[in-house]
Scaffold this motif. Sequence first.
Motif, mmCIF file in Angstrom:
data_model
loop_
_atom_site.group_PDB
_atom_site.id
_atom_site.type_symbol
_atom_site.label_atom_id
_atom_site.label_comp_id
_atom_site.label_asym_id
_atom_site.label_seq_id
_atom_site.Cartn_x
_atom_site.Cartn_y
_atom_site.Cartn_z
ATOM 1 N N ASP A 123 -83.122 30.919 -4.298
ATOM 2 C CA ASP A 123 -84.390 31.660 -4.341
ATOM 3 C C ASP A 123 -85.318 31.117 -5.420
ATOM 4 N N ALA A 124 -84.758 30.751 -6.574
ATOM 5 C CA ALA A 124 -85.585 30.205 -7.652
ATOM 6 C C ALA A 124 -86.200 28.873 -7.232
ATOM 7 N N ARG A 133 -93.075 29.954 3.983
ATOM 8 C CA ARG A 133 -92.182 28.848 4.322
ATOM 9 C C ARG A 133 -90.762 29.061 3.794
ATOM 10 N N ARG A 134 -90.579 30.039 2.937
ATOM 11 C CA ARG A 134 -89.309 30.173 2.221
ATOM 12 C C ARG A 134 -88.155 30.628 3.102
ATOM 13 N N ASP A 176 -81.411 14.162 5.118
ATOM 14 C CA ASP A 176 -82.467 13.657 5.998
ATOM 15 C C ASP A 176 -83.188 14.776 6.735
ATOM 16 N N ALA A 177 -82.457 15.849 7.056
ATOM 17 C CA ALA A 177 -83.016 16.909 7.889
ATOM 18 C C ALA A 177 -83.755 17.984 7.099
ATOM 19 N N PHE A 178 -83.708 17.936 5.773
ATOM 20 C CA PHE A 178 -84.380 18.960 4.973
ATOM 21 C C PHE A 178 -85.887 18.869 5.172
ATOM 22 N N ALA A 179 -86.519 20.008 5.484
ATOM 23 C CA ALA A 179 -87.935 20.018 5.866
ATOM 24 C C ALA A 179 -88.884 20.230 4.695
ATOM 25 N N GLY A 180 -88.359 20.290 3.483
ATOM 26 C CA GLY A 180 -89.209 20.604 2.338
ATOM 27 C C GLY A 180 -89.948 19.432 1.746
ATOM 28 N N CYS A 181 -89.821 18.254 2.361
ATOM 29 C CA CYS A 181 -90.482 17.056 1.838
ATOM 30 C C CYS A 181 -91.296 16.395 2.943
ATOM 31 N N SER A 182 -92.502 16.882 3.174
ATOM 32 C CA SER A 182 -93.368 16.305 4.198
ATOM 33 C C SER A 182 -94.786 16.817 4.006
ATOM 34 N N THR A 183 -95.727 16.181 4.681
ATOM 35 C CA THR A 183 -97.116 16.634 4.610
ATOM 36 C C THR A 183 -97.316 17.946 5.356
ATOM 37 N N MET A 185 -95.408 20.513 4.856
ATOM 38 C CA MET A 185 -94.907 21.571 3.996
ATOM 39 C C MET A 185 -95.993 22.030 3.030
ATOM 40 N N GLN A 186 -95.971 23.311 2.700
ATOM 41 C CA GLN A 186 -96.918 23.879 1.744
ATOM 42 C C GLN A 186 -96.174 24.334 0.499
#
Length: 270
Positions: A123-124, A133-134, A176-183, A185-186
């Motif tokens: 959570d942190a 998005r969380r 590779d599948a983590f979605a937190g690193c892309s344009t 993402m907010q």
Amino acid sequence: MPEHVDAGTPDPAAPKERRKLFAALRWTAAVLVFAAVGTGVAYGISRAERTHVPGLSTLGDGRWTYPTLSRPALPVGAPLAKGPDNRPGTHYVPLTGLLLPAPEGARPDDAVKPDKDGSVSVDAFLAEYAPDRRAKLKEYLEYEGLRQLTGRGWTTADGTRTHAYLLRFHAEGFVDAFAGCSTNMQLAGAPVLEMDLSWRDVVSKQEQGAKRPEGVSLFKEPGPANGDEQTKLGCIEAGDVLSVIIQTRKGEVATVPFHQTVILQSQLLS
């Protein structure tokens, strides 16, 4: 004293200087040294002095001064993360020992509060992202292979706030599948991200034969949100570990220390 860019000064990474950035920072972290220690193997990264860094003068160029970097000891028989006998890129050392330390003169940022063992709660970590998005990111982290999460935060004299996290997964496929690193993402306070093209320019113009950092993706806000602060996001995929680095500064985040932080963290994970 830390070397920094004063608030309000122009970004120090002029195009002609970016061609020299990788050559310089390769020497900032310098040479891997291997030595037997007890029942394991310890290996460290030592810094070169500024006057020994090729391609840069001894005048301030915006880089921060980091302490000598070192990795924790490997268990007996364990391979290096990028060794020829470790194709999955598994890291066999404590995750906290691979996290980049704060540069000299920086003060801790209490926004990142690790436990006594260095762990940061999911959570942190997700507080770095926009509220809507969380939930989806949390579901992925809890059910798709996250094993450990650690982090550190600091603020330098020029007002740059850095939050650095390492996430260890069961295998590199989950990284590779983590979605937190892309344009797409907010981040909290940074609703729009775009690719950091200055990084691509640095990589394309580095010295011939220089080893390029692998698995690095950098993003930035097009400009300060609401005319106040700018945020930049750096992600490094290194086998079973993902590094997430977020820098925020009033006005603009300076290019050189942002790239420097990413490069040094990448070297610790290599």
